[in-house]
Design a protein around this motif. Structure first.
Motif, PDB file in Angstrom:
ATOM      1  N   ASN A   1       0.819  -1.213   0.000  1.00 17.22           N
ATOM      2  CA  ASN A   1       0.000   0.000   0.000  1.00 17.22           C
ATOM      3  C   ASN A   1       0.855   1.266   0.000  1.00 17.22           C
ATOM      4  OD1 ASN A   1      -1.955   2.032   2.046  1.00 17.22           O
ATOM      5  ND2 ASN A   1      -2.747   1.237   0.111  1.00 17.22           N
ATOM      6  N   ASP A   2       1.894   1.264  -0.817  1.00 18.92           N
ATOM      7  CA  ASP A   2       2.784   2.415  -0.842  1.00 18.92           C
ATOM      8  C   ASP A   2       3.312   2.657  -2.249  1.00 18.92           C
ATOM      9  OD1 ASP A   2       4.471   4.487   0.431  1.00 18.92           O
ATOM     10  OD2 ASP A   2       6.094   3.180  -0.203  1.00 18.92           O
ATOM     11  N   LEU A   3       3.530   3.940  -2.552  1.00 18.32           N
ATOM     12  CA  LEU A   3       4.201   4.362  -3.778  1.00 18.32           C
ATOM     13  C   LEU A   3       5.053   5.581  -3.459  1.00 18.32           C
ATOM     14  CD1 LEU A   3       4.676   4.558  -6.881  1.00 18.32           C
ATOM     15  CD2 LEU A   3       2.604   5.974  -6.987  1.00 18.32           C
ATOM     16  N   LEU A   4       6.313   5.533  -3.881  1.00 15.15           N
ATOM     17  CA  LEU A   4       7.233   6.666  -3.769  1.00 15.15           C
ATOM     18  C   LEU A   4       7.976   6.799  -5.078  1.00 15.15           C
ATOM     19  CD1 LEU A   4       9.754   7.572  -0.977  1.00 15.15           C
ATOM     20  CD2 LEU A   4      10.602   7.083  -3.271  1.00 15.15           C
ATOM     21  N   VAL A   5       8.091   8.039  -5.584  1.00 16.01           N
ATOM     22  CA  VAL A   5       8.887   8.308  -6.788  1.00 16.01           C
ATOM     23  C   VAL A   5       9.828   9.470  -6.472  1.00 16.01           C
ATOM     24  CG1 VAL A   5       8.874   8.787  -9.250  1.00 16.01           C
ATOM     25  CG2 VAL A   5       6.915   7.597  -8.214  1.00 16.01           C
ATOM     26  N   TRP A   6      11.133   9.244  -6.728  1.00 21.15           N
ATOM     27  CA  TRP A   6      12.181  10.215  -6.395  1.00 21.15           C
ATOM     28  C   TRP A   6      12.949  10.579  -7.657  1.00 21.15           C
ATOM     29  CZ3 TRP A   6      13.972  13.116  -2.387  1.00 21.15           C
ATOM     30  CH2 TRP A   6      15.308  13.543  -2.408  1.00 21.15           C
ATOM     31  N   ASP A   7      13.065  11.887  -7.914  1.00 20.55           N
ATOM     32  CA  ASP A   7      13.854  12.370  -9.045  1.00 20.55           C
ATOM     33  C   ASP A   7      15.325  12.388  -8.627  1.00 20.55           C
ATOM     34  OD1 ASP A   7      15.268  14.195 -10.854  1.00 20.55           O
ATOM     35  OD2 ASP A   7      13.280  14.673 -11.638  1.00 20.55           O
ATOM     36  N   ILE A   8      16.126  11.515  -9.216  1.00 21.32           N
ATOM     37  CA  ILE A   8      17.519  11.348  -8.800  1.00 21.32           C
ATOM     38  C   ILE A   8      18.336  12.606  -9.056  1.00 21.32           C
ATOM     39  CG2 ILE A   8      19.635  10.014  -9.197  1.00 21.32           C
ATOM     40  CD1 ILE A   8      17.817   7.635  -9.952  1.00 21.32           C
ATOM     41  N   ASP A   9      18.203  13.198 -10.226  1.00 19.05           N
ATOM     42  CA  ASP A   9      19.030  14.354 -10.582  1.00 19.05           C
ATOM     43  C   ASP A   9      18.590  15.628  -9.871  1.00 19.05           C
ATOM     44  OD1 ASP A   9      20.561  12.744 -12.250  1.00 19.05           O
ATOM     45  OD2 ASP A   9      19.300  13.150 -14.000  1.00 19.05           O
ATOM     46  N   GLN A  10      17.288  15.798  -9.681  1.00 17.93           N
ATOM     47  CA  GLN A  10      16.789  17.003  -9.016  1.00 17.93           C
ATOM     48  C   GLN A  10      16.764  16.854  -7.498  1.00 17.93           C
ATOM     49  OE1 GLN A  10      13.281  18.871 -10.633  1.00 17.93           O
ATOM     50  NE2 GLN A  10      13.670  18.051 -12.672  1.00 17.93           N
ATOM     51  N   GLY A  11      16.867  15.639  -7.006  1.00 19.20           N
ATOM     52  CA  GLY A  11      16.899  15.405  -5.571  1.00 19.20           C
ATOM     53  C   GLY A  11      15.616  15.783  -4.867  1.00 19.20           C
ATOM     54  N   ARG A  12      14.480  15.312  -5.405  1.00 20.19           N
ATOM     55  CA  ARG A  12      13.209  15.648  -4.763  1.00 20.19           C
ATOM     56  C   ARG A  12      12.163  14.586  -5.080  1.00 20.19           C
ATOM     57  NH1 ARG A  12       9.356  18.360  -8.071  1.00 20.19           N
ATOM     58  NH2 ARG A  12      10.048  18.607 -10.243  1.00 20.19           N
ATOM     59  N   LEU A  13      11.136  14.521  -4.212  1.00 22.69           N
ATOM     60  CA  LEU A  13      10.021  13.609  -4.422  1.00 22.69           C
ATOM     61  C   LEU A  13       9.121  14.149  -5.527  1.00 22.69           C
ATOM     62  CD1 LEU A  13       9.149  12.853  -0.702  1.00 22.69           C
ATOM     63  CD2 LEU A  13       9.954  11.175  -2.375  1.00 22.69           C
ATOM     64  N   VAL A  14       8.709  13.244  -6.446  1.00 21.80           N
ATOM     65  CA  VAL A  14       7.819  13.635  -7.544  1.00 21.80           C
ATOM     66  C   VAL A  14       6.665  12.643  -7.671  1.00 21.80           C
ATOM     67  CG1 VAL A  14       9.575  14.907  -8.851  1.00 21.80           C
ATOM     68  CG2 VAL A  14       9.320  12.435  -9.209  1.00 21.80           C
ATOM     69  N   THR A  15       6.310  12.004  -6.575  1.00 22.69           N
ATOM     70  CA  THR A  15       5.233  11.006  -6.609  1.00 22.69           C
ATOM     71  C   THR A  15       3.961  11.589  -7.197  1.00 22.69           C
ATOM     72  OG1 THR A  15       6.182  10.138  -4.550  1.00 22.69           O
ATOM     73  CG2 THR A  15       4.059   9.256  -5.245  1.00 22.69           C
ATOM     74  N   GLY A  16       3.661  12.831  -6.851  1.00 24.03           N
ATOM     75  CA  GLY A  16       2.432  13.468  -7.324  1.00 24.03           C
ATOM     76  C   GLY A  16       2.347  13.615  -8.827  1.00 24.03           C
ATOM     77  N   ASP A  17       3.469  13.510  -9.520  1.00 26.99           N
ATOM     78  CA  ASP A  17       3.468  13.600 -10.985  1.00 26.99           C
ATOM     79  C   ASP A  17       3.025  12.295 -11.635  1.00 26.99           C
ATOM     80  OD1 ASP A  17       4.480  16.138 -10.654  1.00 26.99           O
ATOM     81  OD2 ASP A  17       6.547  15.581 -11.113  1.00 26.99           O
TER      82      ASP A  17
END
Length: 341
Positions: free
Chosen positions: A199-215
């Motif tokens: 019951n989890d989802l996480l997406v991390w932008d490696i180069d920008q260093g930030r969470l982008v799950t909402g995208d």
């Protein structure tokens, strides 16, 4: 105790070497299986091999530590803490629950595929414990590892750990502080680290260093909502498609670089996420095992770019399976069950 079956069935993972064309399997842990031997499945000829001998059981029982008194790593539930570092020729292992007591562990181990020897890196400030989800970033020669409370970066060549983000406080807690079983993977085209499962989802932008799950709100593949985990923090509510994958414990989850798709497996037909359209579809169930092992699949589902297929290891008495998402690539050999299973 499960015996040899615990290598896979007790929260066990695997790591694929593109250069060696082999899947490396290592597991056990807690009181399920104390053996710390390493196995490999050689894709070229479809055969299993045991690469190392186990440490004596009485040594494990008497010590219950990591490393063991003989200098070898204690067996463990590996979760998704195994990756193969192709540029250095090592299998990376992090975290897990060691034998026989099931304590959480933080030692970073590297297994040399050529010499068949283990190295305790002695690195400090490391993620530990259960439910780690990891992925090897070939472009930077590093590993991304998600623990319960943080996302970490490990630079292999310099043996340095860095904590990228902490999940212990609002607005990231309780949404991202997830202790249960997850699987990590990298979309190499967009340079995104994904962690999915339980019951989890996480997406991390490696180069920008930030969470982008909402995208990454997707359609199809079953409805997903984290409402039960964040019901007292409704501002952290996230809903999307993909629930058949995200709600599963440690699903098989791997990136098809040729198709630009994530392909997930939780039993039966694979679930396929087209990253351009952000839509899920269902693949073919022909010849597939009906269900994944109860504890999860973790890294025992991998994409093999050499052959343009996915590989699945789903039990010590089961054959190894291959799934082709797109046409093309050389033939893969028939497989056998794990010896001693």
């Amino acid at each position: 105790m499960m015996g040899c079956a615990g290598i896979i069935e007790a929260w066990g993972s695997a790591a694929y070497s593109t250069n060696e064309r082999a899947m490396y399997v290592w597991g056990g842990g807690h009181n399920d299986y104390w053996g710390n031997e390493v196995y490999s499945f050689e894709v070229r000829d479809g055969r299993w091999a045991r690469l190392t001998d186990p440490s004596p059981g009485d040594l494990v029982k008497a010590s219950g530590v990591d490393p063991l008194p003989d200098g070898q790593p204690n067996s463990r539930h590996t979760y998704d803490g195994l990756e193969f570092i192709d540029h250095s020729g090592h299998m990376f292992a992090q975290g897990g629950a060691i034998s026989p007591g099931g304590q959480g562990n933080s030692v970073t181990w590297l297994f040399n595929a050529e010499t068949r020897g283990w190295q305790n890196t002695g690195s400090k400030g490391r993620p530990e414990g259960y439910g780690i989800a990891s992925a090897y970033d070939q472009a930077s020669g590093s590993v991304l590892a998600r623990s319960t409370k943080a996302l970490w970066h490990y630079q292999v060549d310099t043996n340095e750990w860095t904590r990228l983000i902490d999940f212990s406080f609002r607005p990231l807690w309780p949404r991202y502080e997830v202790s249960r079983s997850k699987t990590g993977e990298i979309d190499t085209r967009r340079r995104l680290f994904w962690s999915v499962g339980s019951n989890d989802l996480l997406v991390w932008d490696i180069d920008q260093g930030r969470l982008v799950t909402g995208d990454w709100i997707t359609t199809g593949g079953g409805q997903y909502t984290n409402v039960q985990r964040v019901r007292r923090s409704i501002d952290q509510l996230f809903e999307s498609g993909g629930g058949n994958v995200y709600d599963s414990p440690a699903p098989g989850f791997a990136y098809d670089s040729k198709a630009d798709q994530f392909v997930a497996w939780t039993g039966g037909a694979p679930r396929i996420l087209d990253l351009k359209s952000k839509k899920w579809r269902t693949g073919s169930a022909a010849g597939a095992p009906e269900a994944q092992i109860l504890k999860g699949t973790f890294g025992r589902w991998r994409y093999l770019p050499n052959y343009n297929v996915f590989i699945l290891i789903n039990g010590v008495k089961s054959n190894v399976f291959f799934y082709k998402n797109m046409s093309g690539g050389p033939r893969v050999p028939k497989s056998k069950a794990l010896p001693g299973g």
